[in-house]
Design a protein around this motif. Structure first.
Motif, PDB file in Angstrom:
ATOM      1  N   ALA A 161       0.834  -1.205   0.000  1.00 56.85           N
ATOM      2  CA  ALA A 161       0.000   0.000   0.000  1.00 56.85           C
ATOM      3  C   ALA A 161       0.868   1.255   0.000  1.00 56.85           C
ATOM      4  O   ALA A 161       1.930   1.301   0.618  1.00 56.85           O
ATOM      5  N   ILE A 162       0.415   2.270  -0.700  1.00 55.22           N
ATOM      6  CA  ILE A 162       1.052   3.580  -0.673  1.00 55.22           C
ATOM      7  C   ILE A 162       0.029   4.600  -0.197  1.00 55.22           C
ATOM      8  O   ILE A 162      -1.181   4.376  -0.306  1.00 55.22           O
ATOM      9  N   ASN A 163       0.509   5.699   0.359  1.00 56.23           N
ATOM     10  CA  ASN A 163      -0.363   6.700   0.951  1.00 56.23           C
ATOM     11  C   ASN A 163      -0.562   7.867  -0.006  1.00 56.23           C
ATOM     12  O   ASN A 163       0.400   8.518  -0.409  1.00 56.23           O
ATOM     13  N   ILE A 164      -1.821   8.119  -0.377  1.00 56.03           N
ATOM     14  CA  ILE A 164      -2.159   9.271  -1.205  1.00 56.03           C
ATOM     15  C   ILE A 164      -2.636  10.375  -0.253  1.00 56.03           C
ATOM     16  O   ILE A 164      -3.829  10.498   0.044  1.00 56.03           O
ATOM     17  N   ARG A 165      -1.698  11.174   0.245  1.00 57.46           N
ATOM     18  CA  ARG A 165      -1.997  12.128   1.315  1.00 57.46           C
ATOM     19  C   ARG A 165      -2.998  13.204   0.882  1.00 57.46           C
ATOM     20  O   ARG A 165      -3.918  13.542   1.618  1.00 57.46           O
ATOM     21  N   ILE A 172      -8.837  15.328   1.579  1.00 58.63           N
ATOM     22  CA  ILE A 172     -10.161  15.696   1.063  1.00 58.63           C
ATOM     23  C   ILE A 172     -11.263  14.968   1.840  1.00 58.63           C
ATOM     24  O   ILE A 172     -12.317  15.543   2.140  1.00 58.63           O
ATOM     25  N   PHE A 173     -11.004  13.708   2.192  1.00 56.95           N
ATOM     26  CA  PHE A 173     -11.994  12.902   2.922  1.00 56.95           C
ATOM     27  C   PHE A 173     -11.814  12.992   4.435  1.00 56.95           C
ATOM     28  O   PHE A 173     -12.496  12.300   5.185  1.00 56.95           O
ATOM     29  N   GLY A 174     -10.876  13.828   4.888  1.00 55.76           N
ATOM     30  CA  GLY A 174     -10.650  13.978   6.315  1.00 55.76           C
ATOM     31  C   GLY A 174     -10.026  12.764   6.959  1.00 55.76           C
ATOM     32  O   GLY A 174     -10.218  12.515   8.151  1.00 55.76           O
ATOM     33  N   LEU A 175      -9.257  11.992   6.180  1.00 58.07           N
ATOM     34  CA  LEU A 175      -8.634  10.778   6.683  1.00 58.07           C
ATOM     35  C   LEU A 175      -7.175  11.043   7.044  1.00 58.07           C
ATOM     36  O   LEU A 175      -6.492  11.810   6.357  1.00 58.07           O
ATOM     37  N   PRO A 176      -6.657  10.399   8.086  1.00 58.09           N
ATOM     38  CA  PRO A 176      -5.250  10.585   8.452  1.00 58.09           C
ATOM     39  C   PRO A 176      -4.300  10.036   7.404  1.00 58.09           C
ATOM     40  O   PRO A 176      -3.180  10.507   7.259  1.00 58.09           O
ATOM     41  N   PHE A 177      -4.749   9.007   6.682  1.00 65.80           N
ATOM     42  CA  PHE A 177      -3.998   8.497   5.539  1.00 65.80           C
ATOM     43  C   PHE A 177      -4.968   7.753   4.635  1.00 65.80           C
ATOM     44  O   PHE A 177      -6.023   7.287   5.080  1.00 65.80           O
ATOM     45  N   LEU A 178      -4.621   7.670   3.363  1.00 64.93           N
ATOM     46  CA  LEU A 178      -5.471   6.976   2.400  1.00 64.93           C
ATOM     47  C   LEU A 178      -4.621   5.944   1.665  1.00 64.93           C
ATOM     48  O   LEU A 178      -3.870   6.273   0.749  1.00 64.93           O
ATOM     49  N   PRO A 179      -4.695   4.674   2.084  1.00 62.77           N
ATOM     50  CA  PRO A 179      -3.880   3.641   1.452  1.00 62.77           C
ATOM     51  C   PRO A 179      -4.454   3.204   0.111  1.00 62.77           C
ATOM     52  O   PRO A 179      -5.661   2.970  -0.016  1.00 62.77           O
ATOM     53  N   ILE A 180      -3.591   3.112  -0.860  1.00 64.74           N
ATOM     54  CA  ILE A 180      -3.970   2.611  -2.176  1.00 64.74           C
ATOM     55  C   ILE A 180      -3.168   1.348  -2.453  1.00 64.74           C
ATOM     56  O   ILE A 180      -1.935   1.348  -2.347  1.00 64.74           O
ATOM     57  N   SER A 181      -3.865   0.265  -2.781  1.00 63.29           N
ATOM     58  CA  SER A 181      -3.202  -1.008  -3.055  1.00 63.29           C
ATOM     59  C   SER A 181      -4.097  -1.855  -3.947  1.00 63.29           C
ATOM     60  O   SER A 181      -5.203  -1.437  -4.323  1.00 63.29           O
TER      61      SER A 181
END
Length: 332
Positions: free
Chosen positions: A247-251, A256-265
């Protein structure tokens, strides 16, 4: 309900075992257990649970529940930490997950203090629900019969997605402490067993390609350790990097979604079809290596510069242990 009298009152049925091994069912486990001990008229019901299990069914379940609640959010309730419910959840839900799915194990137990209070400092990774925290809390509770309270990201308490996923107040009732300085200081002052990640949210947000590289440690836990004369027990965790591999983090998108991190995998298309899998993680072996205790210094000698230096020294020592353990596994 009297938790002590109803100890082990929740029986892990064939349906629970099915949910454990079928990832979209993990959210059902958490909510069903809560409903066993709490009145939850705004919670999920059986029709909605069944919809969790089919592709895209969660979205229909969410719509049905939203309409059932009069097109509004679940009612927020003021709930406090309940150690008896934490014990029930630990024994009835966390136990099978920690033992049979994550296969959690404590190593170098001789370094673990016998008594409280204590700040347990752990490296944090995984880009997923904080299973490295929950499994360690379970293992410490079983080993020392401790009541462990983890310092948790604010999003675990109040993000709209969490309010729909889990019962309002779920994290707090289980002992979660909000990751804010005042709440952190207040928890330490009560001389508890506090589970803490010095990397903060940067830990799970660093992604797969930096999974073994520790981020800068925030010095606040050193200052609080000195102020209240509470020792620090460093713990190195291996295996958490496989909770959500590759997973990589799309900060920017995460903000935009108010998330501390957004993992993409490669798992994200599956998560899109089964949003109830948000509390799930890949099967891995979570191995914890307890390091020698760090004792507090005289609080009169503590300043920000001193606390920062000692925090980074601890980080370097834990980083060294991580690399040595990895080399050991590679050789074997």
């Amino acid at each position: 309900m009297d938790y002590k009298q109803d100890k082990l009152n929740y029986k892990f049925s064939w349906f629970d075992w099915f949910c454990l091994w079928y990832p979209p069912g993990w959210l059902i486990l958490f909510n069903r257990h809560w409903q066993k001990y709490h009145a939850d008229p705004d919670g999920w019901n059986w029709l909605e649970y069944i919809l969790f299990l089919i592709p895209a069914g969660f979205y229909l379940a969410l719509l049905i529940r939203w309409l059932r609640l009069g097109c509004s959010f679940p009612i927020q309730q003021n709930r406090e930490f309940n150690p008896n419910y934490q014990q029930a959840f630990r024994q009835e839900i966390l136990a099978p997950i920690a033992k049979y799915y994550f296969r959690g194990e404590l190593n170098q137990v001789e370094n673990l203090p016998e008594t409280a209070p204590l700040i347990v400092a752990i490296n944090h990774a995984g880009m997923s629900f904080p299973w490295d925290f929950l499994v360690l809390a379970y293992l410490l509770g079983e080993k020392r019969n401790w009541t462990v309270q983890p310092l948790a990201g604010i999003s675990l308490f109040e993000h709209p997605w969490m309010i729909w996923w889990l019962p309002p107040g779920w994290s707090k009732v289980l002992g979660g402490v909000r990751a804010e300085l005042d709440d952190f200081a207040d928890a330490v002052s009560h001389r508890i067993i506090l589970l803490y990640a010095p990397e903060g949210i940067r830990g799970p947000g660093k992604g797969w390609f930096s999974r073994y590289q520790l981020e800068t440690f925030h010095p606040s836990f050193i200052s609080l350790s000195d102020r209240y004369q509470i020792p620090i027990s460093p713990v190195v965790c291996l295996g958490s990097e496989f909770l959500h591999p590759w997973a990589i983090n799309i900060r920017k998108v995460g903000k935009i979604f108010g998330l501390p991190f957004l993992p993409i995998s490669f798992l994200m298309p599956i998560f899109a079809l089964f949003p109830s899998m948000g509390v799930w993680a890949m099967k891995t072996r979570l191995s914890y290596y307890i390091q020698p205790v760090c004792f507090p210094e005289n609080s009169a000698n503590t300043n920000h510069t001193n606390a920062y230096r000692r925090a980074q020294e601890l980080k370097e020592n834990m980083q060294k242990q991580i690399f040595e353990l990895i080399k050991k596994y590679v050789k074997n």
